[in-house]
Structures are given as structure tokens and as C-alpha cells.
Design a protein around this motif. Sequence first.
Motif, PDB file in Angstrom:
ATOM      1  N   ARG A 291     128.694  20.370 -16.050  1.00 19.53           N
ATOM      2  CA  ARG A 291     127.578  19.605 -16.624  1.00 19.53           C
ATOM      3  C   ARG A 291     126.265  20.312 -16.338  1.00 19.53           C
ATOM      4  N   LEU A 292     125.542  20.629 -17.404  1.00 21.03           N
ATOM      5  CA  LEU A 292     124.241  21.286 -17.316  1.00 21.03           C
ATOM      6  C   LEU A 292     123.254  20.399 -16.568  1.00 21.03           C
ATOM      7  N   ASP A 293     122.492  20.987 -15.655  1.00 19.97           N
ATOM      8  CA  ASP A 293     121.494  20.229 -14.895  1.00 19.97           C
ATOM      9  C   ASP A 293     120.374  19.730 -15.808  1.00 19.97           C
ATOM     10  N   ASP A 294     119.760  18.635 -15.395  1.00 10.83           N
ATOM     11  CA  ASP A 294     118.723  17.981 -16.200  1.00 10.83           C
ATOM     12  C   ASP A 294     117.494  18.848 -16.447  1.00 10.83           C
ATOM     13  N   HIS A 295     117.218  19.821 -15.563  1.00 11.42           N
ATOM     14  CA  HIS A 295     116.019  20.643 -15.748  1.00 11.42           C
ATOM     15  C   HIS A 295     116.165  21.644 -16.898  1.00 11.42           C
ATOM     16  N   LEU A 296     117.373  21.753 -17.455  1.00  9.42           N
ATOM     17  CA  LEU A 296     117.605  22.636 -18.595  1.00  9.42           C
ATOM     18  C   LEU A 296     117.905  21.813 -19.841  1.00  9.42           C
ATOM     19  N   ASP A 297     117.421  22.277 -20.969  1.00 10.97           N
ATOM     20  CA  ASP A 297     117.670  21.594 -22.229  1.00 10.97           C
ATOM     21  C   ASP A 297     119.088  21.894 -22.696  1.00 10.97           C
ATOM     22  N   ALA A 298     119.737  20.916 -23.297  1.00 14.35           N
ATOM     23  CA  ALA A 298     121.101  21.090 -23.793  1.00 14.35           C
ATOM     24  C   ALA A 298     121.210  22.231 -24.801  1.00 14.35           C
ATOM     25  N   SER A 299     120.102  22.595 -25.427  1.00 17.41           N
ATOM     26  CA  SER A 299     120.129  23.697 -26.396  1.00 17.41           C
ATOM     27  C   SER A 299     120.496  25.025 -25.736  1.00 17.41           C
TER      28      SER A 299
ATOM     29  N   SER B 291     136.026  31.520 -26.542  1.00 18.82           N
ATOM     30  CA  SER B 291     137.225  30.918 -25.960  1.00 18.82           C
ATOM     31  C   SER B 291     137.175  30.869 -24.439  1.00 18.82           C
ATOM     32  N   HIS B 292     136.419  31.777 -23.829  1.00 23.72           N
ATOM     33  CA  HIS B 292     136.385  31.876 -22.371  1.00 23.72           C
ATOM     34  C   HIS B 292     134.949  32.046 -21.868  1.00 23.72           C
ATOM     35  N   LEU B 293     134.754  31.604 -20.627  1.00 22.21           N
ATOM     36  CA  LEU B 293     133.461  31.722 -19.966  1.00 22.21           C
ATOM     37  C   LEU B 293     133.627  32.432 -18.631  1.00 22.21           C
ATOM     38  N   GLU B 294     132.580  33.108 -18.200  1.00 24.94           N
ATOM     39  CA  GLU B 294     132.501  33.612 -16.832  1.00 24.94           C
ATOM     40  C   GLU B 294     131.522  32.706 -16.102  1.00 24.94           C
ATOM     41  N   ILE B 295     131.974  32.136 -15.003  1.00 22.18           N
ATOM     42  CA  ILE B 295     131.167  31.193 -14.246  1.00 22.18           C
ATOM     43  C   ILE B 295     130.844  31.805 -12.891  1.00 22.18           C
ATOM     44  N   VAL B 296     129.568  31.834 -12.557  1.00 24.11           N
ATOM     45  CA  VAL B 296     129.109  32.280 -11.242  1.00 24.11           C
ATOM     46  C   VAL B 296     128.740  31.022 -10.466  1.00 24.11           C
ATOM     47  N   PHE B 297     129.327  30.858  -9.291  1.00 29.05           N
ATOM     48  CA  PHE B 297     129.111  29.639  -8.530  1.00 29.05           C
ATOM     49  C   PHE B 297     128.966  29.953  -7.049  1.00 29.05           C
TER      50      PHE B 297
ATOM     51  N   ASP C  35     125.349  30.394 -12.826  1.00 31.31           N
ATOM     52  CA  ASP C  35     125.182  31.006 -14.150  1.00 31.31           C
ATOM     53  C   ASP C  35     126.439  30.767 -14.982  1.00 31.31           C
ATOM     54  N   ILE C  36     126.243  30.746 -16.278  1.00 27.00           N
ATOM     55  CA  ILE C  36     127.309  30.561 -17.259  1.00 27.00           C
ATOM     56  C   ILE C  36     127.156  31.683 -18.268  1.00 27.00           C
TER      57      ILE C  36
ATOM     58  N   MET D 102     137.267  24.654 -23.466  1.00 27.39           N
ATOM     59  CA  MET D 102     138.031  23.768 -24.342  1.00 27.39           C
ATOM     60  C   MET D 102     137.123  23.073 -25.364  1.00 27.39           C
ATOM     61  N   ALA D 103     135.912  22.687 -24.926  1.00 26.26           N
ATOM     62  CA  ALA D 103     134.987  21.983 -25.828  1.00 26.26           C
ATOM     63  C   ALA D 103     133.589  21.988 -25.227  1.00 26.26           C
ATOM     64  N   VAL D 104     132.609  21.827 -26.116  1.00 24.88           N
ATOM     65  CA  VAL D 104     131.214  21.627 -25.725  1.00 24.88           C
ATOM     66  C   VAL D 104     130.794  20.287 -26.292  1.00 24.88           C
ATOM     67  N   ASP D 105     130.238  19.440 -25.432  1.00 31.13           N
ATOM     68  CA  ASP D 105     129.798  18.109 -25.870  1.00 31.13           C
ATOM     69  C   ASP D 105     128.470  17.792 -25.194  1.00 31.13           C
ATOM     70  N   GLY D 106     127.382  17.981 -25.925  1.00 29.91           N
ATOM     71  CA  GLY D 106     126.057  17.744 -25.358  1.00 29.91           C
ATOM     72  C   GLY D 106     125.781  18.675 -24.194  1.00 29.91           C
ATOM     73  N   ARG D 107     125.672  18.116 -22.992  1.00 31.07           N
ATOM     74  CA  ARG D 107     125.391  18.895 -21.777  1.00 31.07           C
ATOM     75  C   ARG D 107     126.662  19.274 -21.025  1.00 31.07           C
ATOM     76  N   ASP D 108     127.816  18.942 -21.579  1.00 29.50           N
ATOM     77  CA  ASP D 108     129.082  19.131 -20.885  1.00 29.50           C
ATOM     78  C   ASP D 108     129.926  20.237 -21.508  1.00 29.50           C
ATOM     79  N   LEU D 109     130.468  21.080 -20.638  1.00 29.85           N
ATOM     80  CA  LEU D 109     131.439  22.093 -21.025  1.00 29.85           C
ATOM     81  C   LEU D 109     132.776  21.664 -20.449  1.00 29.85           C
ATOM     82  N   TYR D 110     133.746  21.427 -21.304  1.00 31.06           N
ATOM     83  CA  TYR D 110     135.084  21.067 -20.857  1.00 31.06           C
ATOM     84  C   TYR D 110     135.866  22.365 -20.705  1.00 31.06           C
ATOM     85  N   VAL D 111     136.354  22.606 -19.482  1.00 29.43           N
ATOM     86  CA  VAL D 111     136.997  23.888 -19.174  1.00 29.43           C
ATOM     87  C   VAL D 111     138.359  23.672 -18.531  1.00 29.43           C
ATOM     88  N   ALA D 112     139.164  24.717 -18.547  1.00 29.43           N
ATOM     89  CA  ALA D 112     140.446  24.757 -17.849  1.00 29.43           C
ATOM     90  C   ALA D 112     140.534  26.082 -17.108  1.00 29.43           C
TER      91      ALA D 112
END
Length: 155
Positions: A32-40, A49-55, A125-126, A103-113
Motif C-alpha cells: 500500500r502506497l503511503d499517503d504522502h505520495l499520490d496514487a498516480s 508482470s513483476h516488480l522489484e521491491i526494495v525494503f 522503492d518499487i 497480480m493487480a493494481v487497485d488505487g493505492r494498492d499493489l496486489y503481489v505474490a
Amino acid sequence: MDGVILSPVARVLGGRSEMFEDNWYNTKAVIRLDDHLDASALQGLQEFSHLEIVFQFDRIDEADAQGRPRPPRKNPGGPLVGVFAHRGPYRPNRLGVSVCRLMAVDGRDLYVADLDALDGTPVLDIKPYLVEFAPADPVRQPAWASRLMREYYKA
């Protein structure tokens, strides 16, 4: 050296709440994208199909981060290797990098597996995964790494 200050861009929701090795394949979570960033900021990401996530490994105490050689994944039969020769969480900056399925993008949410980060983990970072960033030459790794990782993304 000058310090670096990073702020999370998102948080992991769901998935695993406790760390244990192996069987991350098909583990579902939401980033879920933090509130300080716009969903755009996520616009166009659904095309990948795939993302690299830095955490950040935020549950690791900074004092426990080690630079001394140790066996990867605390495997007593494994070779002693330096912190930069494995991908464990006990790192100087406590940073993790994971490639997961989008898997999907919905507003501020990225559904991942397949994301190997815990519920509540701060995402720094995403990035979309691009085939062109994969190595052009064959990848080489020691046999111990292949043995340890055999079950990591097994269904």
C-alpha cells in the motif's frame, strides 16, 4: 561518509507475519502506497508482470547486523561467507530486495505474490522488473547457494 535518510514509500500488508525460510511461492500480500505520495505514482505499473521491491528488514536490530563471515541462513554445515556473499537480513543497512509477481493494481494498492517481506515491512522503492536488466551472460553461483535456495520459492 554522509548519512542517507530514506522514508518508506509504502508498507507491506498481509502475507507472513513471522519470518521462516522457504516456500514463499504464492505468498500473497498487498503493498500500500503511503499517503504522502499520490496514487498516480503507480500509473502504468499494471502493464508489468513483476516488480522489484526494495525494503528494510525493520525487525533486525542494527546492533545485530554483522560484517563478520558466518554460514548463510545459520546453516552449521555451510561455508563461512561475508555479509555481501549472501542475501540474509543481518546487513549493515538492513536492506532487502525481492522480485515478486504483480497480480493487480487497485488505487493505492499493489496486489503481489512471492514477496519475501513480512506484514508491516517498510517499502523503500518499487520498480518494474525489466528483462533488459537481467544479466546478459550466464549466472554463476556456488553449489551451497543452490542447495540452500532449493525450497525458497517452491510451491
